[in-house]
Design a protein around this motif. Structure first.
Motif, mmCIF file in Angstrom:
data_model
loop_
_atom_site.group_PDB
_atom_site.id
_atom_site.type_symbol
_atom_site.label_atom_id
_atom_site.label_comp_id
_atom_site.label_asym_id
_atom_site.label_seq_id
_atom_site.Cartn_x
_atom_site.Cartn_y
_atom_site.Cartn_z
ATOM 1 N N LEU A 409 10.200 -22.813 4.964
ATOM 2 C CA LEU A 409 9.080 -21.999 4.176
ATOM 3 C C LEU A 409 9.194 -21.614 2.906
ATOM 4 O O LEU A 409 10.343 -21.368 2.268
ATOM 5 C CB LEU A 409 8.535 -20.877 5.145
ATOM 6 N N ASP A 410 8.252 -21.707 2.017
ATOM 7 C CA ASP A 410 8.591 -21.049 0.591
ATOM 8 C C ASP A 410 8.482 -19.560 0.811
ATOM 9 O O ASP A 410 9.294 -18.887 -0.321
ATOM 10 C CB ASP A 410 7.253 -21.366 -0.340
ATOM 11 N N GLY A 411 7.762 -19.003 1.655
ATOM 12 C CA GLY A 411 7.986 -17.532 1.901
ATOM 13 C C GLY A 411 6.827 -17.108 2.567
ATOM 14 O O GLY A 411 5.820 -17.645 2.767
ATOM 15 N N TYR A 412 6.724 -15.736 2.836
ATOM 16 C CA TYR A 412 5.455 -15.142 3.582
ATOM 17 C C TYR A 412 4.633 -14.668 2.721
ATOM 18 O O TYR A 412 5.040 -13.912 1.666
ATOM 19 C CB TYR A 412 5.943 -13.943 4.583
ATOM 20 N N LEU A 413 3.433 -15.169 2.705
ATOM 21 C CA LEU A 413 2.497 -14.624 1.537
ATOM 22 C C LEU A 413 2.216 -13.279 1.592
ATOM 23 O O LEU A 413 1.799 -12.607 2.517
ATOM 24 C CB LEU A 413 1.186 -15.574 1.673
ATOM 25 N N GLY A 414 2.307 -12.692 0.444
ATOM 26 C CA GLY A 414 2.217 -11.329 0.210
ATOM 27 C C GLY A 414 3.069 -10.214 0.826
ATOM 28 O O GLY A 414 2.685 -9.119 1.103
ATOM 29 N N ASP A 415 4.050 -10.823 1.234
ATOM 30 C CA ASP A 415 5.190 -10.105 2.025
ATOM 31 C C ASP A 415 6.522 -10.466 1.688
ATOM 32 O O ASP A 415 7.440 -11.091 2.228
ATOM 33 C CB ASP A 415 4.924 -10.237 3.486
ATOM 34 N N ALA A 416 7.080 -9.923 0.587
ATOM 35 C CA ALA A 416 8.208 -10.174 -0.103
ATOM 36 C C ALA A 416 9.501 -9.686 0.510
ATOM 37 O O ALA A 416 10.406 -10.319 0.766
ATOM 38 C CB ALA A 416 8.341 -9.456 -1.743
ATOM 39 N N ARG A 417 9.041 -8.440 1.210
ATOM 40 C CA ARG A 417 10.128 -7.721 2.206
ATOM 41 C C ARG A 417 10.493 -8.568 3.268
ATOM 42 O O ARG A 417 11.912 -8.870 3.356
ATOM 43 C CB ARG A 417 9.777 -6.349 2.416
ATOM 44 N N ALA A 418 9.698 -9.426 3.956
ATOM 45 C CA ALA A 418 9.860 -10.063 5.140
ATOM 46 C C ALA A 418 10.580 -11.340 4.470
ATOM 47 O O ALA A 418 11.332 -11.973 5.293
ATOM 48 C CB ALA A 418 8.532 -10.207 5.722
ATOM 49 N N THR A 419 10.198 -11.820 3.531
ATOM 50 C CA THR A 419 10.595 -13.216 2.974
ATOM 51 C C THR A 419 12.061 -13.110 2.679
ATOM 52 O O THR A 419 12.943 -13.922 2.834
ATOM 53 C CB THR A 419 9.892 -13.522 1.752
ATOM 54 N N ARG A 420 12.590 -11.728 2.012
ATOM 55 C CA ARG A 420 13.930 -11.462 1.728
ATOM 56 C C ARG A 420 14.820 -11.380 2.964
ATOM 57 O O ARG A 420 15.923 -11.697 2.774
ATOM 58 C CB ARG A 420 13.915 -10.067 1.047
ATOM 59 N N ARG A 421 14.232 -10.953 4.122
ATOM 60 C CA ARG A 421 14.989 -10.756 5.272
ATOM 61 C C ARG A 421 15.132 -12.211 5.862
ATOM 62 O O ARG A 421 16.035 -12.658 6.598
ATOM 63 C CB ARG A 421 14.137 -10.048 6.559
ATOM 64 N N ALA A 422 14.041 -13.159 5.646
ATOM 65 C CA ALA A 422 14.289 -14.584 6.409
ATOM 66 C C ALA A 422 15.039 -15.527 5.513
ATOM 67 O O ALA A 422 15.809 -16.154 6.181
ATOM 68 C CB ALA A 422 12.759 -15.038 6.602
ATOM 69 N N ILE A 423 15.046 -15.176 4.379
ATOM 70 C CA ILE A 423 15.811 -16.326 3.426
ATOM 71 C C ILE A 423 17.012 -15.650 2.689
ATOM 72 O O ILE A 423 16.830 -14.385 1.954
ATOM 73 C CB ILE A 423 14.830 -16.459 2.189
ATOM 74 N N TYR A 424 18.393 -15.949 3.503
ATOM 75 C CA TYR A 424 19.489 -15.347 3.427
ATOM 76 C C TYR A 424 20.375 -16.189 2.481
ATOM 77 O O TYR A 424 21.081 -17.013 3.174
ATOM 78 C CB TYR A 424 20.086 -14.992 4.698
ATOM 79 N N GLY A 425 20.191 -15.888 1.182
ATOM 80 C CA GLY A 425 21.054 -17.052 0.577
ATOM 81 C C GLY A 425 20.447 -18.275 0.552
ATOM 82 O O GLY A 425 19.184 -18.508 0.405
ATOM 83 N N ASP A 426 21.281 -19.441 1.054
ATOM 84 C CA ASP A 426 20.754 -20.847 1.207
ATOM 85 C C ASP A 426 20.282 -20.966 2.671
ATOM 86 O O ASP A 426 19.663 -21.996 3.187
ATOM 87 C CB ASP A 426 21.780 -21.855 0.760
ATOM 88 N N LEU A 427 20.387 -20.018 3.366
ATOM 89 C CA LEU A 427 20.195 -20.019 4.826
ATOM 90 C C LEU A 427 18.642 -19.498 5.064
ATOM 91 O O LEU A 427 18.298 -18.556 4.551
ATOM 92 C CB LEU A 427 20.825 -19.421 5.609
ATOM 93 N N LEU A 428 17.872 -20.058 6.344
ATOM 94 C CA LEU A 428 16.737 -19.451 6.830
ATOM 95 C C LEU A 428 17.111 -18.796 8.058
ATOM 96 O O LEU A 428 17.546 -19.330 8.958
ATOM 97 C CB LEU A 428 15.722 -20.335 7.138
ATOM 98 N N ARG A 429 16.910 -17.415 8.045
ATOM 99 C CA ARG A 429 17.356 -16.612 9.416
ATOM 100 C C ARG A 429 16.011 -16.674 10.089
ATOM 101 O O ARG A 429 15.113 -16.055 9.896
ATOM 102 C CB ARG A 429 17.780 -15.315 9.128
ATOM 103 N N THR A 430 16.193 -17.457 11.369
ATOM 104 C CA THR A 430 14.878 -17.840 12.199
ATOM 105 C C THR A 430 14.456 -16.582 13.200
ATOM 106 O O THR A 430 13.392 -16.730 13.582
ATOM 107 C CB THR A 430 15.270 -18.813 13.084
#
Length: 571
Positions: A409-430
């Motif tokens: 995903l490009d990110g969670y719409l309107g949720d920068a905090r959740a996006t930062r938790r999910a995208i960990y450097g080059d990795l997607l934390r599932t």
């Protein structure tokens, strides 16, 4: 390859306009194929209707429609305009609060996505005034009106670029309101390319799908994948499958399907509920791949499905496994398309207390637990297993599944905090738990759903094969969670389970059966069992059980309103 869904749809039309595109298998067994040209002509009429109501390129279009012929036409119509579709599950079960919950979810989603148009079924017309109050200027359309299928309708060909948003998908929702995943065109097409290769999909295949389009399995793994790859697609209404699982098998045989998908629960209820008389004359030798995904895959279910339908041609090596999540478009791992899925039998103590997957030799041992492999990553994806601190773990150690993937995903719409938790450097934390064995991934549960009782770590999905064997319960309809007990210094386990309408078993008997079966199979005590009515424990639109949501209701004392009363269904 073209890096937009629209470019691929138009390319398929140009390549083979008279090729079979899609058909809709009805509950009476009837179906009729649309060619690509015929279907896109129909969809163009819906595109014109949407355009007349203000929808244009880049606009968000929310579809609150059941998965049927109309919803596919509206979906493709929106895509032809270059709009961004977001599908939301309509209330199918009329459980308490279903319409109220939908209204709240829609208002929250509308606030985030700011759609130009929201398409709803006629059955929601009575909510029009309430929906429009929180609609923030969106145009609400109820029903599809008198949509023209006139071939003379002409629209400009719109082909977005790879960095444009292709679609949005609801995810999570396990604690209440779902997040909105943003998928860019290049992420979606990368996923589709990887899936075609991993599945060895070809134009000779025919795919049958009964999963809903608002679930990413139905939308991506079936509809987008087939419609952009020249693979004929058979669509079946999810409600028809749930009511009569034999229709799935009959549809596979009668349409000549070679590939199909289902969550694990679909295989379970089909094996348990289909009678021989319902599949008389059916042969399934031609189905080369039954893909099992979207929730934990239980070895008992796979084995039971094979044993039940081997007499009509289901081969064990045709049962395939897959892992994916809405944050990574489409499937991420696939079992061998030409061979068997993998299963390991693990030492239960090491697994539950040490977080280590230690294989055991004696598979009949009560202290072993089978874990099904969900395959290898498709080309372009790399997997790491991370500790709580983000350290990469070695093979056989359980941790969080992280993906280095071109289809995230490009990110969670309107949720920068959740996006930062999910995208960990080059990795997607599932947010999923699992371990690797060589190139094979084994999925074991969800990070935030984990229950810990006196050092024993369990995932709610561990209880599913146990509950499937308790008479009187609805298959797959349960929630389980741990409640902190300060006095005992650990958690106690609470199980909430739906009861079948037809059961006459007393509540005390069902609850006692649950407790004894879980203690025998998993070695832990259930502190509390709450039996609830049919339709209470609905899943999220991405197919996840809402363990944490019902945990919250339990803590607030709100589950009492849903409790099952045997006198309501007795007799």
């Amino acid at each position: 390859m073209d890096k937009s869904l629209q470019a691929r749809i138009h390319a398929e039309l140009e390549k083979e306009p008279e090729g079979r595109a899609i058909t809709f298998y009805e509950d009476d067994g009837s179906y009729s194929w649309y060619t690509r040209e015929q279907f896109l002509t129909r969809a163009t009429g819906y595109a014109a209707w949407l355009a007349d109501n203000g929808l244009g390129q880049g606009d968000v279009c929310i579809l609150v429609l059941p998965s049927d012929k109309v919803s596919t036409l509206v979906l493709v119509g929106a895509l032809l305009l270059g709009a961004v579709p977001l599908l939301v599950a309509p209330p199918v079960l009329q459980a308490k609060g279903a319409f109220s919950s939908l209204t709240q979810i829609l208002h929250r989603i509308i606030g985030k996505t700011k759609p130009r148009v929201v398409v709803c079924p006629d059955s929601l017309t009575h909510l029009q005034e309430e929906l429009e109050k929180g609609g923030r200027g969106a145009r609400f359309l109820f029903g599809t009106g008198d949509v023209s299928s006139d071939a003379s309708v002409a629209l400009p060909t719109i082909v977005p670029c790879g960095t444009d948003v292709a679609a949005m998908q609801l995810t999570s929702g396990t604690t209440g309101f779902p997040r909105v995943c943003v998928w860019r065109q290049e992420n979606v097409t990368a996923a589709l390319d990887g899936m075609v290769t991993a599945m060895k999909l070809s134009r000779e295949d025919v795919c049958l799908n009964w999963t809903p389009l608002y679930h990413d399995m139905g939308l991506v793994n079936n509809f987008f994948l087939c419609f952009t790859s020249g693979v004929p697609l058979v669509m079946m209404r999810p409600t028809d499958f749930v009511r009569t699982p034999a229709l799935w098998l009959r549809g596979l045989f009668e349409t000549g399907a070679t590939v199909t998908w289902s969550p694990n629960f679909g295989f379970a209820i089909t094996a348990q509920r289909v009678r021989d008389s319902e599949i008389e004359g059916v042969r399934l030798d031609g189905v080369r791949a039954f893909w099992n995904a979207a929730e934990r895959i239980h070895y008992e279910t796979v084995r039971a499905f094979h044993e039940r339908f081997a007499p009509v041609g289901v081969r064990l090596d045709a049962l395939k496994t897959n892992y994916g999540c809405a944050e990574n478009v489409g499937g991420a791992t696939f079992s061998d398309p030409d061979g068997m899925f993998i299963v390991e039998h693990l030492d239960r103590t090491f697994l539950q207390e040490e977080g280590i997957a230690q294989p055991v030799g004696d598979v009949g041992d009560d202290h072993s637990v089978p874990v099904v492999g969900v395959g290898r990553p498709h080309p372009g994806i790399r997997i790491e297993i991370l500790s709580r601190t983000g350290r990469a773990l070695p093979d056989g150690h359980i941790g969080e599944i992280a993906l280095d993937t071109p289809s995230r995903l490009d990110g969670y719409l309107g949720d920068a905090r959740a996006t930062r938790r999910a995208i960990y450097g080059d990795l997607l934390r599932t947010g999923d738990m699992g371990y690797m064995r060589g190139e094979q991934l084994f999925w074991t549960g969800r990070v935030r759903d984990r229950i810990t009782v006196r050092g024993v770590k369990l995932d709610p999905s561990d209880l599913e094969p146990v509950l499937l064997n308790v008479p009187g319960l609805r298959h797959g309809s349960f929630a389980a969670f741990g409640v902190d007990d300060e006095e005992q210094g650990t958690q106690r386990i609470v199980v909430v389970a739906e009861v079948r309408d037809t059961t006459s078993r007393p509540p005390k008997e069902i609850s006692g059966d649950i407790r004894s079966q879980v203690l025998k199979r998993l070695g832990v005590n259930i502190s509390e069992v709450i039996l609830v009515r049919k339709g209470t424990l609905t899943k999220t639109s991405s197919g996840k059980r809402r363990h944490r949501y019902f945990h919250h209701l339990y803590l607030e004392g709100e589950l009492d309103d849903y409790e099952w009363q045997p006198q309501e269904t007795a007799g």
